[in-house]
Design an enzyme around this catalytic site. Structure first.
Site, mmCIF file in Angstrom:
data_model
loop_
_atom_site.group_PDB
_atom_site.id
_atom_site.type_symbol
_atom_site.label_atom_id
_atom_site.label_comp_id
_atom_site.label_asym_id
_atom_site.label_seq_id
_atom_site.Cartn_x
_atom_site.Cartn_y
_atom_site.Cartn_z
ATOM 1 C CG HIS A 183 -1.836 1.061 1.393
ATOM 2 N ND1 HIS A 183 -1.920 1.843 2.515
ATOM 3 C CD2 HIS A 183 -2.785 1.521 0.543
ATOM 4 C CE1 HIS A 183 -2.886 2.730 2.368
ATOM 5 N NE2 HIS A 183 -3.426 2.568 1.173
ATOM 6 N NE ARG A 184 -1.684 5.682 1.577
ATOM 7 C CZ ARG A 184 -2.185 6.407 2.556
ATOM 8 N NH1 ARG A 184 -1.410 7.221 3.227
ATOM 9 N NH2 ARG A 184 -3.467 6.363 2.861
ATOM 10 C CD GLU A 239 -3.177 2.218 -3.145
ATOM 11 O OE1 GLU A 239 -4.203 2.896 -3.172
ATOM 12 O OE2 GLU A 239 -2.162 2.563 -2.466
ATOM 13 C CG ASP A 253 -2.727 6.851 -3.190
ATOM 14 O OD1 ASP A 253 -3.855 6.359 -3.221
ATOM 15 O OD2 ASP A 253 -1.861 6.550 -2.337
ATOM 16 C CG HIS A 279 -3.032 9.298 0.156
ATOM 17 N ND1 HIS A 279 -3.772 10.131 0.971
ATOM 18 C CD2 HIS A 279 -3.758 8.166 0.028
ATOM 19 C CE1 HIS A 279 -4.875 9.518 1.337
ATOM 20 N NE2 HIS A 279 -4.899 8.320 0.777
ATOM 21 C CD GLU A 317 -7.283 5.590 -4.049
ATOM 22 O OE1 GLU A 317 -6.494 5.058 -3.249
ATOM 23 O OE2 GLU A 317 -8.227 6.320 -3.699
ATOM 24 C CE LYS A 371 -6.080 8.574 -2.672
ATOM 25 N NZ LYS A 371 -7.130 8.022 -1.808
ATOM 26 C CG ASP A 379 0.126 0.512 5.576
ATOM 27 O OD1 ASP A 379 -0.216 0.913 4.445
ATOM 28 O OD2 ASP A 379 -0.436 0.898 6.628
#
Ligand code: G3P
Ligand code: CA
Length: 245
Positions: free
Chosen positions: A7-8, A34, A36, A49, A109, A111, A229
C-alpha cells in the site's frame, strides 16, 4: 494463491509513495503495489496520496496549485528519520519506466474524488500504453464515474471500484460497470462477500490489511489479493501458513 500488494509501496518502513518505497516493495517480494496519483497545475501526473503536499513533504499547498518543477523541489522523505537521502515526489512517468524493469502488478488509484482533474484519465492511460503496461495495471478510484470513463477509454485495462461500506451483492455492481474486481475497505469484506464475488468472476482486494488475524483470514479464504502497508509481515504469515501440517 493470495497476492500481496504493498500500500503506497512498502509504507510501513519507508516514506509512502516514493521510489524508495517502491523499490523496497520489489525487494520484499510482494506481488504488486498500490499507488495514488494527483495532477499538478501544469498537467503532470504525480504519485502522492493527499490533495495537499503538507502531510508528506516539507512543502505546503495543493498539488493542483503547484507546477511539476515546484513539486520536484520538495522532499517526501524528511519525516522518515531512517532515511538520509532526499526522496522527491515521483512523476507517474518515472514510476512506469521503473515498473518496466520488474514484473510487479500495479494498482493505480486515481485521486479524483475531491478535485475532478479534467484529463487525468486520458493522461494516465496514455502513459500506461506508452510503456505497454496495460496487462499489469488495475485502475481504481472512489470516483466510480471516473473508472467507468477509464473503461470506455481503455477496455483492455482492468478497473475496480473502491468503496468503504457494505455493498449488497457487489459482484453484480462490478459486472454492471465492467469492472474485473472490487477494492472494499477490510470491514466491508466478510468471507461470504469475498467467496461470492470470486465465484462470480470478480477479483477482491481489500484494503488496508495490517493485522495478523486479518491477513490469516484472507489467506485462508483464498482472497484474490489484499493491500497492506507491510508486505514483509504478510509474506511471513503466508509462508507460515503454507508450512502448517
Ligand atoms: O486503494 C486502497 C486504499 O489506498 C484506499 O484508501 O486513503 O489509503 O488511498 P487510501
Ligand atoms: Ca490509495
Amino acid at each position: 494463491m493470495t497476492q500481496i500488494f504493498a500500500h503506497r509501496g512498502y509504507s510501513a518502513a519507508f516514506p509512502e509513495n516514493t521510489m524508495k518505497a517502491f523499490i523496497e516493495t520489489e525487494k520484499a517480494e510482494a506481488d504488486g503495489l498500490e499507488i495514488d496519483v494527483q495532477l499538478t497545475k501544469d498537467g503532470e501526473i504525480v504519485v502522492i496520496h493527499d490533495e495537499k503536499v503538507d502531510r508528506t513533504t516539507n512543502g505546503s499547498g495543493f498539488v493542483k496549485d503547484l507546477t511539476f518543477k515546484e513539486i520536484r523541489k520538495l522532499d517526501a522523505s524528511y519525516k522518515n528519520k531512517r532515511l538520509l537521502k532526499r526522496e522527491p515526489i515521483p512523476s507517474f512517468n518515472e514510476f512506469l519506466e521503473w515498473l518496466t524493469t520488474n514484473s510487479l502488478i500495479c494498482n493505480v488509484e486515481l485521486k479524483n474524488g475531491i478535485f475532478p482533474y479534467k484529463g487525468m484519465e486520458e493522461k494516465v492511460i496514455s502513459l500506461i500504453r506508452h510503456y505497454n503496461l496495460e496487462n499489469r495495471m488495475i485502475l481504481s478510484s472512489f470516483n466510480h464515474y471516473s473508472i467507468v470513463y477509464c473503461y470506455r477509454l481503455a477496455p483492455e485495462i482492468e478497473t475496480a471500484p473502491l468503496y468503504s461500506e457494505g455493498l449488497y451483492m457487489p459482484w453484480i455492481y462490478a459486472q454492471s460497470i465492467k469492472a474485473k474486481g472490487i477494492h472494499p475497505r477490510l470491514l466491508a469484506a466478510p468471507n461470504e462477500i469475498i467467496l461470492s464475488s470470486m465465484e462470480n468472476g470478480i477479483a477482491v482486494r481489500p484494503y488496508t490489511v495490517n493485522k495478523e488475524e486479518d491477513m490469516r483470514r484472507l489467506f485462508e479464504v483464498g482472497c484474490t489479493s489484499f493491500i497492506t502497508d507491510d508486505p514483509i509481515k504478510a509474506k511471513e504469515i503466508q509462508i507460515s501458513l503454507r508450512k502448517r501440517p
